[in-house]
Design an enzyme around this catalytic site. Structure first.
Site, mmCIF file in Angstrom:
data_model
loop_
_atom_site.group_PDB
_atom_site.id
_atom_site.type_symbol
_atom_site.label_atom_id
_atom_site.label_comp_id
_atom_site.label_asym_id
_atom_site.label_seq_id
_atom_site.Cartn_x
_atom_site.Cartn_y
_atom_site.Cartn_z
ATOM 1 N N HIS A 1 0.835 -1.216 0.000
ATOM 2 C CA HIS A 1 0.000 0.000 0.000
ATOM 3 C C HIS A 1 0.869 1.265 0.000
ATOM 4 C CE1 HIS A 1 1.120 0.664 4.167
ATOM 5 N NE2 HIS A 1 1.021 -0.651 4.305
ATOM 6 N N ARG B 1 -5.818 0.333 4.082
ATOM 7 C CA ARG B 1 -4.682 0.919 3.360
ATOM 8 C C ARG B 1 -4.318 0.110 2.119
ATOM 9 N NH1 ARG B 1 -3.018 -1.250 8.305
ATOM 10 N NH2 ARG B 1 -1.011 -2.287 8.518
ATOM 11 N N GLU C 1 -1.241 -7.466 7.329
ATOM 12 C CA GLU C 1 0.086 -7.185 7.877
ATOM 13 C C GLU C 1 0.341 -8.119 9.061
ATOM 14 O OE1 GLU C 1 2.941 -6.791 7.776
ATOM 15 O OE2 GLU C 1 3.367 -4.662 7.551
ATOM 16 N N HIS D 1 1.067 -5.736 2.407
ATOM 17 C CA HIS D 1 1.794 -4.940 3.420
ATOM 18 C C HIS D 1 3.289 -5.278 3.446
ATOM 19 C CE1 HIS D 1 -2.112 -3.801 5.117
ATOM 20 N NE2 HIS D 1 -2.471 -4.956 4.572
ATOM 21 N N GLY D 2 4.023 -4.417 4.143
ATOM 22 C CA GLY D 2 5.469 -4.598 4.233
ATOM 23 C C GLY D 2 5.857 -6.011 4.629
HETATM 24 C C1 DG2 Z 1 4.246 -1.591 8.846
HETATM 25 C C2 DG2 Z 1 5.553 -2.309 8.692
HETATM 26 O O1 DG2 Z 1 3.343 -2.265 8.027
HETATM 27 O O2 DG2 Z 1 6.419 -1.869 9.607
HETATM 28 O O3 DG2 Z 1 2.910 -2.534 10.589
HETATM 29 O O4 DG2 Z 1 4.114 -0.763 11.075
HETATM 30 O O5 DG2 Z 1 3.187 -2.200 5.521
HETATM 31 O O6 DG2 Z 1 1.153 -2.248 6.863
HETATM 32 O O7 DG2 Z 1 2.614 -0.179 6.862
HETATM 33 P P1 DG2 Z 1 2.539 -1.679 6.769
HETATM 34 C C3 DG2 Z 1 3.724 -1.634 10.278
HETATM 35 P P2 DG2 Z 1 7.935 -2.386 9.742
HETATM 36 O O8 DG2 Z 1 7.900 -3.845 10.053
HETATM 37 O O9 DG2 Z 1 8.648 -2.049 8.459
HETATM 38 O O10 DG2 Z 1 8.443 -1.572 10.921
#
Ligand code: DG2
Length: 248
Positions: free
Chosen positions: A11, A62, A89, A182-183
């Site tokens: 996202h 998101r 996530e 997600h990340g």
């Molecule tokens: C971020 C990833 O997830 O954080 O949950 O804070 O992709 O949903 O914004 P996203 C979160 P990091 O593991 O990179 O700190």
């Protein structure tokens, strides 16, 4: 049948990415910048002639909003959509809502990186009564147990079997498949696709809003190891920014 293309899209920037807070399963919105990243992501898809046939998203706005904006920009707003919690996530446990730089300052770099990037050490569990817990969230009412925290291994265990059973067969049928997530859920998928070790996955960061494409050989092996970002320069800068989120 020749394999199609898999497109991974994290996202665009969320409100809590911008304020540097651990987010996990908290359902925050995109910022204006994030909406712009999503639009650009869709334009990149259109320019590359990569037109998704089907979309998979998490249950978080998101990712959902990013995909809507990107597909609209690519004139593919009409394709079928499947949403599943397994693309969510990683649940960030008791860290959800905390500021990343303050957490690093308080607990030290080693503990901070262990919680963020170790493969099998989850953060402390969130109290179900915490306002950032998802225990009472109706969208997860079908789950026998709503997570109170997760490490990357937990995400691999929930997401990869789903990918193999549901998403990969679509790619195997020759479709162009967009996965908006997600990340960390995308780190789990890239680990699987590229055969990255439990130790090496710590160094991988996924930037917001830039499509990452995978193509496959006849037997389903990844043909472009590491994937191909549609804007490699912006992707490198974005990945470095994610890596430095706690401050240097
Ligand atoms: C971020 C990833 O997830 O954080 O949950 O804070 O992709 O949903 O914004 P996203 C979160 P990091 O593991 O990179 O700190």
């Amino acid at each position: 049948m020749t394999y199609g293309t898999l497109i991974l899209l994290r996202h665009g920037e969320s409100e809590w990415n911008a304020s540097n807070q651990f987010t996990g399963w908290v359902d925050v919105a995109l910022t204006e910048k994030g909406r712009g990243e999503a639009k650009r992501g869709g334009e990149l898809l259109k320019e590359a002639g990569l037109l998704p046939d089907i979309l998979y998203t998490s249950l978080l706005r998101r990712a959902i909003t990013t995909a809507n904006i990107a597909l609209d920009a690519a004139d593919r707003h009409w394709i079928p959509v499947v949403r599943d919690w397994r693309l969510n996530e990683r649940h960030y446990g008791a860290l959800q809502g905390l500021n990343k730089a303050e957490t690093k300052e308080k607990y030290g770099d080693e503990q901070f990186m262990l919680w963020r990037r170790s493969y099998d050490t989850p953060p402390p569990a969130i109290d179900p009564a915490n306002k950032y817990s998802q225990t009472a969230d109706p969208r997860y009412a079908h789950l026998p147990q709503v997570p109170l925290t997760e490490c990357l291994l937990d995400v691999v265990k929930r997401f990869i079997p789903y990918y193999q059973a549901v998403i990969e067969p679509q790619v195997a049928q020759g479709k162009t498949v967009l996965v908006a997530a997600h990340g960390n859920s995308l780190r789990a998928l890239v680990k699987h696709l590229d055969g990255i070790s439990d130790a090496d996955i710590a160094a991988l960061n996924i930037p917001t809003g830039i499509p990452l494409t995978y193509t496959f050989t006849e037997d389903g092996t990844v043909a472009n190891p590491g994937g191909t970002y549609l804007d490699p320069e912006a992707a490198a800068a974005g990945a470095a920014a994610v890596a430095n989120q706690g401050g240097k």
